[in-house]
Design an enzyme around this catalytic site. Sequence first.
Site, PDB file in Angstrom:
ATOM      1  N   CYS A  47      29.858 -15.218   9.080  1.00  7.05           N
ATOM      2  CA  CYS A  47      31.261 -15.156   9.505  1.00  7.05           C
ATOM      3  C   CYS A  47      31.735 -16.419  10.222  1.00  7.05           C
ATOM      4  O   CYS A  47      32.936 -16.606  10.422  1.00  7.05           O
ATOM      5  CB  CYS A  47      31.476 -13.937  10.391  1.00  7.05           C
ATOM      6  SG  CYS A  47      30.943 -12.391   9.634  1.00  7.05           S
ATOM      7  N   HIS A  67      37.600 -14.610  14.600  1.00 10.76           N
ATOM      8  CA  HIS A  67      37.027 -13.861  13.483  1.00 10.76           C
ATOM      9  C   HIS A  67      37.379 -12.393  13.653  1.00 10.76           C
ATOM     10  O   HIS A  67      37.254 -11.827  14.744  1.00 10.76           O
ATOM     11  CB  HIS A  67      35.514 -14.058  13.455  1.00 10.76           C
ATOM     12  CG  HIS A  67      34.809 -13.102  12.562  1.00 10.76           C
ATOM     13  ND1 HIS A  67      35.193 -12.888  11.256  1.00 10.76           N
ATOM     14  CD2 HIS A  67      33.742 -12.270  12.795  1.00 10.76           C
ATOM     15  CE1 HIS A  67      34.400 -11.983  10.712  1.00 10.76           C
ATOM     16  NE2 HIS A  67      33.517 -11.596  11.626  1.00 10.76           N
ATOM     17  N   ASN A 107      36.917  -6.595   8.297  1.00  6.50           N
ATOM     18  CA  ASN A 107      36.105  -7.798   8.490  1.00  6.50           C
ATOM     19  C   ASN A 107      35.827  -8.420   7.122  1.00  6.50           C
ATOM     20  O   ASN A 107      35.107  -7.844   6.311  1.00  6.50           O
ATOM     21  CB  ASN A 107      34.801  -7.404   9.192  1.00  6.50           C
ATOM     22  CG  ASN A 107      33.875  -8.574   9.442  1.00  6.50           C
ATOM     23  OD1 ASN A 107      34.039  -9.656   8.877  1.00  6.50           O
ATOM     24  ND2 ASN A 107      32.878  -8.365  10.286  1.00  6.50           N
TER      25      ASN A 107
END
Length: 310
Positions: free
Chosen positions: A116, A239, A269
């Site tokens: 990520c 993020h 996500n």
Amino acid sequence: MKNLPIKIVSTGRYAPDNIMTNDDFSKILDTNDEWITTRTGIKRRHIAQGETAIDMAYKAALKAVENKNYDKEKIDLIIVASITSPVKTPSIANLIQAKLGLNHKNIVAFDINAACSGFVYAVEIAASMISSGNYKSALVIGSEHMSSILDWEDRSTAILFGDAAGAAIIEVSDNPKDNAYFWNGSRGDDTGILWIDPKVKMAGREVYKFAVDIMPKAIHKVLEKAGLTIDDIDYIIPHQANYRIIQSVAKDMNLPIERFLMNLEEYGNTSAASIPFLLDEHKTNNPEVKRVILVGFGGGFTWGAAILNV
């Protein structure tokens, strides 16, 4: 430290049309909308059907080219951040070069895997390479087909992720005020906390503890490198892992949650795609130049923070 004056020339994003809601999950798992929302902040996520990380990367890249009517022939560097390529080789970046019709050009194209944190890593690599004078225009993409690596019987992970891609075109700037600053890092002693083998596995509590510690630290460190304070920053693009994580970071830094841009309610996500996707989403509605912090963390563990004018 070498100055890295760069400008974000254009951005683009793509998400599949197919949407999976929390209520959809309640039909296949022992869960419900309230349980998911209160723990994650996520309501929906977009799930690819008949598309891969390659297809989504291309669509986001094409949007970045088209949004500013950018001359794609100028691109001589392509970097893709992804953990979900359907092929080992060639790289997604190499395939994007082909899809953009740039096969005749002497382009450097490669992928990176930093989970990520991947997009922030990729931007620093691109900034360093174009600032060297050897490259003029970098296409940087985060693209993830997370639904392809999920255990759909594991309610602790399946509910979290979605599919998407985001892209940015970066050039050197002649304005010294456009200096970019980075604070990226990793550690290798926690590899068993968040991993893929062959599906996503995660020790959620340990991931949360790491995230709420490293994200404020990364923000403070990159501000220190830049000689700036948080008051010099217009907004923060974190993020999009979990609302509770972002909420905790805001509280730790004594900042209103409104300083942190979010879209995880709609997209979940999306790993390396989350930051560039949100960047383009915001710039579409707010085209004026702003100074932002990009900040993320990911499996490894990895982490990254960047200060950019966008």
